[in-house]
Design an enzyme around this catalytic site. Structure first.
Site, PDB file in Angstrom:
ATOM      1  N   THR A 164       5.299   1.982  -0.521  1.00 15.71           N
ATOM      2  CA  THR A 164       6.517   1.822   0.266  1.00 15.71           C
ATOM      3  C   THR A 164       6.806   3.073   1.092  1.00 15.71           C
ATOM      4  OG1 THR A 164       7.917   2.722  -1.487  1.00 15.71           O
ATOM      5  CG2 THR A 164       7.531   0.331  -1.519  1.00 15.71           C
ATOM      6  N   GLU A 209       0.826  -1.208   0.000  1.00 18.32           N
ATOM      7  CA  GLU A 209       0.000   0.000   0.000  1.00 18.32           C
ATOM      8  C   GLU A 209       0.867   1.268   0.000  1.00 18.32           C
ATOM      9  OE1 GLU A 209      -3.627   0.126   2.091  1.00 18.32           O
ATOM     10  OE2 GLU A 209      -3.844  -2.040   2.184  1.00 18.32           O
TER      11      GLU A 209
END
Length: 382
Positions: free
Chosen positions: A364, A362
């Protein structure tokens, strides 16, 4: 939801997690599956639809309520939350925020009940945290669209009944332009799912590749019935998802701190409890301080999300800090356990592996920094 009702739901979930899910963690780790009994109980409690609108069978949690629940379910094996997280989060929110009334009526009740499992099919080999490299194509043909492409690391793909598939509907565009999203049902001709990935941790949470080979979908499968809204749909869903993941990290950090304190209090070295050593105390203090900082940040970011004052930078700040924080707490937990912390027989070894993923999916940590900096610099120097 009324405050008293929400507190009752939260207490029930807290009790369920500690009495039913925590004792099943070793089974989940060994079998790479969530026991069906836990899945059924989670569905009965409404966990598959806590963030979905009440009119479609969900509980309609606000973001502030969402993160408090996430802290509770984050206390145990991450695979448990992953089982219902996509229905409420990145996949379900695409429908909530961008779906037509017909699409919502068709899919949301099943998602909320846990009868339908959804997957968010965005990531590709050249499109991870940054979707601008998206190569999956959707070409308009008689009767709808023809989809071709390949997705990877797709959570719940092996179990999914419904895929939110992101594809380019405009071949002349690059970057974030010309991306649309489609509701593609499992069993569609040309859609195949690869074997589950063998991951470092988070056993019980399955990811896999998804292949689209001339998959024909009707025009009604286009989410919102408007081309080109895919990037906006992805970013809006991911912003909420990032804040939710930050809260999950807080829940896991709480568990790691408790495991560390309990071990330090009973383990002895040289005839003395490990807890008497100042360097162990320092690690405990650092972990507790970071845990409290993360909890405060998440609750504040959720408040800003709910009132609409910040739905972009604060979620990224929370996700960045908390995902990095839980890794540090997990590392200290292993250190406090000493050699035992490296053994598969203790929870902190498993959580050490589980926690590492939070800095990757979702968005980095590096992408979160870019988002934060861009928001900070908007309008600067003018």
């Amino acid at each position: 939801m009324e405050a008293a009702d929400f507190e009752a739901v939260l207490n029930a979930i807290r009790t369920f997690v500690r009495k039913e899910v925590v004792p099943a963690e070793d089974v989940i780790e060994k079998t790479d599956e969530i026991p069906e009994a836990l899945r059924a109980q989670a569905a009965q409690m409404g966990l598959f639809g806590y963030a979905l609108p009440e009119e479609y069978g969900g509980l309609g949690f606000s973001m502030t309520e969402d993160v408090q629940l996430a802290m509770e379910v984050g206390y145990t094996a991450p695979a448990f939350r992953s089982m219902f997280g996509t229905n409420n989060g990145i996949a379900g929110q695409v429908l909530v925020n961008f779906g037509t009334d017909e699409q919502k009526q068709r899919y949301l009740p099943g998602l909320a009940a846990g009868d339908t499992i959804a997957s968010f099919a965005l990531t590709e080999a050249e499109a991870g945290s940054d979707p601008s490299g998206l190569r999956t194509r959707a070409v308009r043909v008689d009767g709808g669209y023809l989809l071709n492409g390949q997705k990877r690391f797709i959570t719940n793909a092996t179990r999914a009944d419904l895929f939110m598939v992101f594809a380019r509907t405009n071949a002349d565009t690059e970057g974030t332009k010309g991306i649309s999203v489609f509701a593609v049902e499992s069993g569609s001709e040309g859609l195949t799912v690869g074997p589950k990935d063998e991951k470092m941790g988070q056993r019980g949470a399955h990811t896999a590749e998804v292949f689209l080979d001339d998959v024909l979908v009707p025009e009604s499968a286009l989410i919102g019935a408007v081309e080109g809204e895919g990037f906006s749909a992805a970013m809006r869903s991911l912003a909420r998802g990032r804040l939710h993941i930050a809260a999950v990290c807080v829940g896991l950090a709480q568990r790691l701190v408790e495991e560390s304190v309990n071990h330090a209090a009973v383990s002895r070295q040289g005839g003395r409890p490990v807890a008497e050593f100042q360097q162990v105390q320092a690690m405990l203090a650092d972990s507790q301080s970071e845990l409290l900082a993360g909890r405060g940040m998440v609750l504040e970011a959720a408040k800003a999300y709910d009132d609409g004052s910040d739905r972009r930078m604060a979620p990224s700040c929370a996700k960045l800090f908390c995902s990095e924080m839980v890794d540090r707490v997990a590392d200290r937990a292993v250190q406090i356990h000493g050699g035992l912390g490296y053994m598969r027989t203790v929870a902190v070894e498993r959580f050490y592996r589980d926690a590492r993923l939070f800095r990757l999916y979702e968005g980095t940590s590096e992408v979160q920094k870019v988002i934060i900096a861009k928001q900070m610099l908007k309008g600067a120097g003018r």
